[in-house]
Design an enzyme around this catalytic site. Structure first.
Site, PDB file in Angstrom:
ATOM      1  N   ASN A 160       9.862 -12.204   9.983  1.00 14.89           N
ATOM      2  CA  ASN A 160       9.852 -11.349   8.781  1.00 14.89           C
ATOM      3  C   ASN A 160      10.417  -9.963   9.075  1.00 14.89           C
ATOM      4  OD1 ASN A 160       9.408 -10.654   6.119  1.00 14.89           O
ATOM      5  ND2 ASN A 160       7.266 -10.125   6.433  1.00 14.89           N
TER       6      ASN A 160
ATOM      7  N   TYR B 296       0.822  -1.225   0.000  1.00  9.00           N
ATOM      8  CA  TYR B 296       0.000   0.000   0.000  1.00  9.00           C
ATOM      9  C   TYR B 296       0.858   1.280   0.000  1.00  9.00           C
ATOM     10  CZ  TYR B 296      -3.307   3.451   1.985  1.00  9.00           C
ATOM     11  OH  TYR B 296      -4.072   4.572   2.243  1.00  9.00           O
TER      12      TYR B 296
ATOM     13  N   TYR C 165       3.722  -6.178  16.903  1.00  8.20           N
ATOM     14  CA  TYR C 165       4.014  -5.396  15.691  1.00  8.20           C
ATOM     15  C   TYR C 165       4.852  -4.161  16.046  1.00  8.20           C
ATOM     16  CZ  TYR C 165       3.118  -1.927  12.075  1.00  8.20           C
ATOM     17  OH  TYR C 165       3.268  -0.939  11.141  1.00  8.20           O
TER      18      TYR C 165
ATOM     19  N   GLY D  65       1.670  -7.838  -0.926  1.00  5.42           N
ATOM     20  CA  GLY D  65       1.662  -6.841  -2.013  1.00  5.42           C
ATOM     21  C   GLY D  65       1.025  -7.425  -3.265  1.00  5.42           C
TER      22      GLY D  65
ATOM     23  N   ASP E  91      12.263 -12.520  -1.485  1.00  2.00           N
ATOM     24  CA  ASP E  91      12.097 -12.279  -0.049  1.00  2.00           C
ATOM     25  C   ASP E  91      13.379 -11.695   0.542  1.00  2.00           C
ATOM     26  OD1 ASP E  91      10.006 -13.813   2.161  1.00  2.00           O
ATOM     27  OD2 ASP E  91      11.884 -12.912   2.877  1.00  2.00           O
TER      28      ASP E  91
ATOM     29  N   ASN F 116       5.472  -7.342   7.901  1.00  2.00           N
ATOM     30  CA  ASN F 116       4.064  -7.612   8.223  1.00  2.00           C
ATOM     31  C   ASN F 116       3.585  -6.499   9.148  1.00  2.00           C
ATOM     32  OD1 ASN F 116       5.237 -10.766   8.007  1.00  2.00           O
ATOM     33  ND2 ASN F 116       3.277 -10.337   7.026  1.00  2.00           N
TER      34      ASN F 116
ATOM     35  N   PHE G 290       1.210   7.703  11.506  1.00  2.00           N
ATOM     36  CA  PHE G 290      -0.018   7.550  12.273  1.00  2.00           C
ATOM     37  C   PHE G 290      -1.000   6.779  11.371  1.00  2.00           C
ATOM     38  CE2 PHE G 290       0.709   9.393  16.459  1.00  2.00           C
ATOM     39  CZ  PHE G 290       2.068   9.574  16.307  1.00  2.00           C
TER      40      PHE G 290
HETATM   41  N1  UFG Z   1     -12.360   0.817  14.222  1.00  8.42           N
HETATM   42  C1  UFG Z   1     -13.719   0.624  14.388  1.00  8.42           C
HETATM   43  N2  UFG Z   1     -14.334  -0.302  13.614  1.00  8.42           N
HETATM   44  C2  UFG Z   1     -13.667  -1.046  12.685  1.00  8.42           C
HETATM   45  C3  UFG Z   1     -12.278  -0.848  12.514  1.00  8.42           C
HETATM   46  C4  UFG Z   1     -11.662   0.114  13.319  1.00  8.42           C
HETATM   47  O1  UFG Z   1     -14.366   1.267  15.223  1.00  8.42           O
HETATM   48  O2  UFG Z   1     -14.293  -1.882  12.029  1.00  8.42           O
HETATM   49  C5  UFG Z   1     -11.713   1.861  15.038  1.00  8.42           C
HETATM   50  C6  UFG Z   1     -10.568   1.324  15.867  1.00  8.42           C
HETATM   51  O3  UFG Z   1     -11.032   0.829  17.076  1.00  8.42           O
HETATM   52  C7  UFG Z   1      -9.694   2.566  15.992  1.00  8.42           C
HETATM   53  C8  UFG Z   1      -9.948   3.336  14.690  1.00  8.42           C
HETATM   54  O4  UFG Z   1     -11.149   2.809  14.167  1.00  8.42           O
HETATM   55  O5  UFG Z   1     -10.134   3.341  17.050  1.00  8.42           O
HETATM   56  C9  UFG Z   1      -8.855   3.156  13.668  1.00  8.42           C
HETATM   57  O6  UFG Z   1      -8.593   1.760  13.523  1.00  8.42           O
HETATM   58  P1  UFG Z   1      -7.645   1.168  12.400  1.00  8.42           P
HETATM   59  O7  UFG Z   1      -7.640  -0.326  12.568  1.00  8.42           O
HETATM   60  O8  UFG Z   1      -8.003   1.723  11.080  1.00  8.42           O
HETATM   61  O9  UFG Z   1      -6.233   1.768  12.770  1.00  8.42           O
HETATM   62  P2  UFG Z   1      -5.402   1.683  14.154  1.00  8.42           P
HETATM   63  O10 UFG Z   1      -5.471   3.052  14.745  1.00  8.42           O
HETATM   64  O11 UFG Z   1      -5.790   0.550  14.989  1.00  8.42           O
HETATM   65  O12 UFG Z   1      -3.987   1.289  13.570  1.00  8.42           O
HETATM   66  C10 UFG Z   1      -3.081   2.242  13.177  1.00  8.42           C
HETATM   67  C11 UFG Z   1      -2.187   1.658  12.093  1.00  8.42           C
HETATM   68  C12 UFG Z   1      -1.350   0.533  12.664  1.00  8.42           C
HETATM   69  C13 UFG Z   1      -0.644   0.994  13.898  1.00  8.42           C
HETATM   70  C14 UFG Z   1      -1.617   1.552  14.900  1.00  8.42           C
HETATM   71  C15 UFG Z   1      -0.930   2.109  16.107  1.00  8.42           C
HETATM   72  O13 UFG Z   1      -2.953   1.191  11.021  1.00  8.42           O
HETATM   73  O14 UFG Z   1      -0.397   0.131  11.710  1.00  8.42           O
HETATM   74  O15 UFG Z   1      -2.345   2.616  14.304  1.00  8.42           O
HETATM   75  O16 UFG Z   1      -1.771   1.966  17.233  1.00  8.42           O
HETATM   76  F1  UFG Z   1       0.025  -0.023  14.467  1.00  8.42           F
END
Ligand code: UFG
Length: 332
Positions: A93, A11, A142, A36, A51, A77, A170
């Site tokens: 990985n 991505y 992670y 990917g 790889d 990952n 972020f």
């Molecule tokens: N959320 C929902 N419903 C969903 C999916 C997500 O309410 O179906 C909420 C999550 O709880 C969170 C927000 O939407 O509050 C964002 O969630 P994401 O999964 O989109 O992203 P994250 O904030 O969990 O993850 C991001 C990055 C990760 C990183 C992380 C650090 O994508 O790579 O922040 O905490 F590790």
């Protein structure tokens, strides 16, 4: 001069390759195509499928591509949930892969690396907005592996004269303005693509994980940053290292937080679909708020995010998802 992009079919990697090509750079890509997509590989980049844990393969690429001066490393990952169920996959990985890569870089005298890091290196933040100097105490495997990778660059850099820039993203989101490439994860766990599955008829409703956080509407706050803005930061970071500057770490975010409910509401506006939402319990490991201070990236790298508007971000995502409802799948 060429730039080697590891994970250039993923991505953020594919968007960075597109940005490099738009700037006229010569780009070499390595990707094992585990997460990917071949279709995301820029047609004018030289692509090697393989790889990074395979030293002989890396040697072959470095021997053939003698013009490589810098590496941008996305090959890892990146699913928080999976990293808790299968931590050794992440150690193998992310950490072992980076160890093999650094061995090969030292052997072939490649001195610069830009690294795809994450807000997950901080864990539960001690304050908002988060500064690069704040406590790093990951709450998932992670984030822990990404933090360990940063440390590996530091010590290997000291010993072998290699410099690195670590970019802590972020919430990456949105898609290329052309609509040619976009976000495609399998399984999808990220909020915006999941929301957009509702107007696509692939999901009945979006689940909101937790409505009892201490935020203005009770849902989690995140700092959503457009993938094209992330891509530009990588280009600036490569230039920074080629200019002979010292190793460094930068946050990348807009410094603006949106609640989950605000993101859903904006998606309703963009798509014109009612997008029903269902409140569920909290998802394990979610901090209430993550907002970056990116002042350092702005001052030191001269980075200027250009797509801070959430509506615009979701519009680009919607352009991609509505024209590629199955991602890079054949049914498009
Ligand atoms: N959320 C929902 N419903 C969903 C999916 C997500 O309410 O179906 C909420 C999550 O709880 C969170 C927000 O939407 O509050 C964002 O969630 P994401 O999964 O989109 O992203 P994250 O904030 O969990 O993850 C991001 C990055 C990760 C990183 C992380 C650090 O994508 O790579 O922040 O905490 F590790």
């Amino acid at each position: 001069m060429s730039i080697l992009v590891l994970g250039g079919a993923g991505y953020i990697g594919s968007h960075t390759v597109y940005a490099l090509k738009e700037k006229g750079e010569d780009v070499v890509i390595i990707d094992n195509l585990e997460t990917g997509y071949k279709e995301a590989v820029h047609p004018e980049a030289r692509f090697y499928e393989g790889d990074i844990r395979n030293r002989a393969f890396l040697d072959e690429v470095f021997e053939k591509e003698t013009g490589i001066q810098a590496v941008i490393h996305f090959a890892a990952n990146s699913q928080v949930g999976e990293s808790m169920v299968d931590p050794l996959k992440y150690y193998d990985n992310n950490l072992c892969g980076t160890k093999v890569l650094l061995d090969a870089m030292v052997a072939h005298d490649i001195k610069h690396i830009v690294f795809s890091s994450t807000a997950a290196t901080y864990g539960e933040p001690e304050r908002i907005p988060i500064l690069e100097t704040d406590r790093t105490e990951p709450v998932n495997t992670y984030g822990e592996t990404k933090l360990s990778m940063e440390k590996m660059f530091k010590w290997v850099g000291k010993a072998h004269g290699l410099t690195y820039v670590s970019l802590r993203y972020f919430n990456a989101c949105g898609a290329h303005i052309s609509g040619q490439i976009g976000e495609a994860h399998n399984p999808e766990t990220h909020l915006i693509p999941l929301i957009l599955q509702v107007p696509l008829g692939q999901r009945e409703a979006i689940k909101i994980f937790g409505e009892d956080y201490g935020t203005k509407d009770g849902t989690c706050i995140r700092d959503y940053i457009h993938v094209t803005d992330l891509a530009q930061a990588h280009i600036l970071a490569v230039q920074y290292l080629l200019d002979g500057k010292e190793s460094n770490i930068f946050n990348l975010g807009n410094g603006i937080g949106f609640t989950v409910k605000e993101v859903v509401e904006t998606a309703r506006k963009v798509t014109g679909h009612p997008i029903p939402a269902v409140i569920e319990g909290r998802r394990a490991g979610d901090p209430a708020q993550l907002i970056a201070s990116s002042e350092k990236a702005k001052t030191v790298l001269g980075w200027k995010p250009e797509h801070a508007d959430l509506e615009e971000i979701i519009e680009t995502a919607w352009k991609w998802h509505s024209t590629h409802p199955n991602g890079y799948g054949k049914e498009d």
